[in-house]
Design a protein around this motif. Sequence first.
Motif, short mmCIF file in Angstrom:
data_model
loop_
_atom_site.label_atom_id
_atom_site.label_comp_id
_atom_site.label_asym_id
_atom_site.label_seq_id
_atom_site.Cartn_x
_atom_site.Cartn_y
_atom_site.Cartn_z
N LEU A 80 6.68 -22.71 -66.04
CA LEU A 80 7.59 -21.76 -65.71
C LEU A 80 8.67 -22.12 -64.60
O LEU A 80 8.58 -22.20 -63.77
CB LEU A 80 5.66 -21.55 -65.14
N GLU A 81 9.49 -20.56 -65.50
CA GLU A 81 10.67 -21.71 -63.80
C GLU A 81 10.77 -20.71 -62.90
O GLU A 81 9.72 -19.81 -62.83
CB GLU A 81 11.87 -20.93 -64.78
N GLY A 82 11.21 -21.46 -61.64
CA GLY A 82 10.81 -20.51 -60.18
C GLY A 82 10.13 -19.97 -59.67
O GLY A 82 9.87 -19.81 -58.56
N PHE A 83 8.52 -21.07 -60.20
CA PHE A 83 7.05 -20.97 -59.12
C PHE A 83 7.60 -21.40 -58.34
O PHE A 83 6.81 -20.39 -57.33
CB PHE A 83 6.28 -22.02 -60.39
N LEU A 84 8.51 -21.98 -57.40
CA LEU A 84 8.86 -21.77 -56.33
C LEU A 84 9.67 -21.81 -56.08
O LEU A 84 10.55 -21.92 -56.60
CB LEU A 84 8.21 -23.83 -55.79
N THR A 85 10.51 -21.15 -54.56
CA THR A 85 11.76 -20.92 -54.29
C THR A 85 11.76 -22.13 -53.40
O THR A 85 11.16 -23.62 -53.04
CB THR A 85 11.05 -19.94 -52.91
N ALA A 86 13.23 -22.01 -53.57
CA ALA A 86 14.02 -22.77 -52.66
C ALA A 86 13.73 -23.18 -51.19
O ALA A 86 13.70 -24.69 -51.21
CB ALA A 86 14.86 -22.80 -52.58
N ASP A 87 13.04 -22.35 -50.42
CA ASP A 87 12.72 -22.72 -49.53
C ASP A 87 11.11 -23.23 -49.07
O ASP A 87 11.02 -24.30 -48.74
CB ASP A 87 12.76 -21.52 -48.34
N GLU A 88 10.29 -23.28 -50.26
CA GLU A 88 9.21 -24.00 -50.16
C GLU A 88 9.26 -25.43 -50.92
O GLU A 88 8.99 -25.98 -50.06
CB GLU A 88 8.47 -23.30 -51.17
N CYS A 89 10.30 -25.56 -51.38
CA CYS A 89 11.46 -27.39 -52.29
C CYS A 89 11.57 -27.95 -50.67
O CYS A 89 10.99 -28.67 -50.80
CB CYS A 89 12.22 -26.67 -53.17
N ALA A 90 12.46 -26.93 -50.33
CA ALA A 90 12.71 -27.83 -49.26
C ALA A 90 11.82 -28.18 -47.88
O ALA A 90 12.07 -28.89 -47.36
CB ALA A 90 14.07 -26.95 -47.95
N ALA A 91 11.08 -27.74 -47.81
CA ALA A 91 10.01 -27.83 -46.43
C ALA A 91 9.24 -29.21 -47.13
O ALA A 91 8.66 -29.05 -46.56
CB ALA A 91 8.94 -26.42 -46.51
N PRO B 61 13.44 -30.41 -70.21
CA PRO B 61 14.72 -30.23 -68.28
C PRO B 61 13.89 -28.77 -67.49
O PRO B 61 13.73 -27.78 -68.10
CB PRO B 61 15.75 -29.69 -68.71
N VAL B 62 14.36 -29.38 -66.34
CA VAL B 62 13.34 -28.39 -65.19
C VAL B 62 14.03 -28.15 -64.12
O VAL B 62 14.52 -29.03 -63.32
CB VAL B 62 12.21 -28.88 -64.87
N LYS B 63 14.55 -26.86 -63.86
CA LYS B 63 15.57 -26.66 -62.83
C LYS B 63 14.51 -27.15 -61.02
O LYS B 63 13.28 -27.20 -61.82
CB LYS B 63 15.80 -24.67 -62.90
N ARG B 64 15.13 -27.00 -60.17
CA ARG B 64 14.43 -26.94 -58.96
C ARG B 64 12.91 -25.60 -58.91
O ARG B 64 13.76 -24.45 -59.02
CB ARG B 64 15.47 -27.56 -57.87
#
Length: 311
Positions: free
Chosen positions: A55-66, A250-253
């Motif tokens: 599932l692509e983009g399940f978390l936002t960049a901000d959630e990953c950064a946190a 492969p999985v994007k952030r």
Amino acid sequence: MLLSEDAWGSNTQVFIVLQSSGISNPGQQFPAAFPMACLSPSQLKKFQEDGFLLLEGFLTADECAALQQRIGEIVAEMDVPLHCRTEFSTQEDEQLRTQGNTDYFLSSGDKIRFFFEKGVFDKKALHAHDPVFRSITHSPKVQALVRSLGLQMPVVVQSMYIFKQPHFGGEVTPHQDATFLYTEPLGRVLGVWIAMEDAMLENGCLWFIPGSHTSGVSRRMIRAPEGSRPGTSFLGSEPAWDNNLFVPLPVKRGGLVLIHGEVVHKSEQNLSDHSREAYTFHLMEAAGGTVWSPGNWLQPTAELPFPPLYT
């Protein structure tokens, strides 16, 4: 706590095992549905056929950064005594020689414990951890996703943050999570693997054998009777899986991978210049008389049972 998914590795990556029962958040209320996270009929069918789903983009960049910021703080504060520096490997001989011989490993079910890959103490390695990722683990969208899979009473049996370091991130040999997280009946364990950074071919993405979740479990790791050494042993043996059957994923952030407990998967060494961090946890469907095997190395305790996801 527990280890799984990509947890079975060896070499110089550090992974941090998060105590599952510390991540629940009693009293916090979430919406009954989060439509954007629910699986479509076609996605559900693909997961049932393949045993895994991206599932692509399940978390936002901000959630990953946190999450990355929080784990960085935990790493900075961690101090593991020399006698507790346990290495973790999916390879059977190393597993029995390390985890199987230490009470630190076998008594980790209701504690925060740290496990390291082979060779990690030969380098200035990152290490450490803490289980307070409940804002993600118990989030409305995770709950909605799991409900759309039909799970009625899922409990969190473990969580883990994995560093797959550049140049040293170790190979994770082919395995099934149910080898280590065995239930009766089978098919009650689900892995949730979330990329904190891009996981590409060059830095050790996951590889799967599609459809391999339909043939049962080839081996099991079990606890030995109390006081015996080594503390664990294996029933059965891992087949010589044909490398040609594996397909890369492969999985994007921010991407999330659902992993059936019996699907065969692996990851290669990270010999690139880029790390491959991931947050992963495992759920068990407790409805329908599911029995968590008393032979599993990971055991809940009366003080810290496996927390329900829907809380």
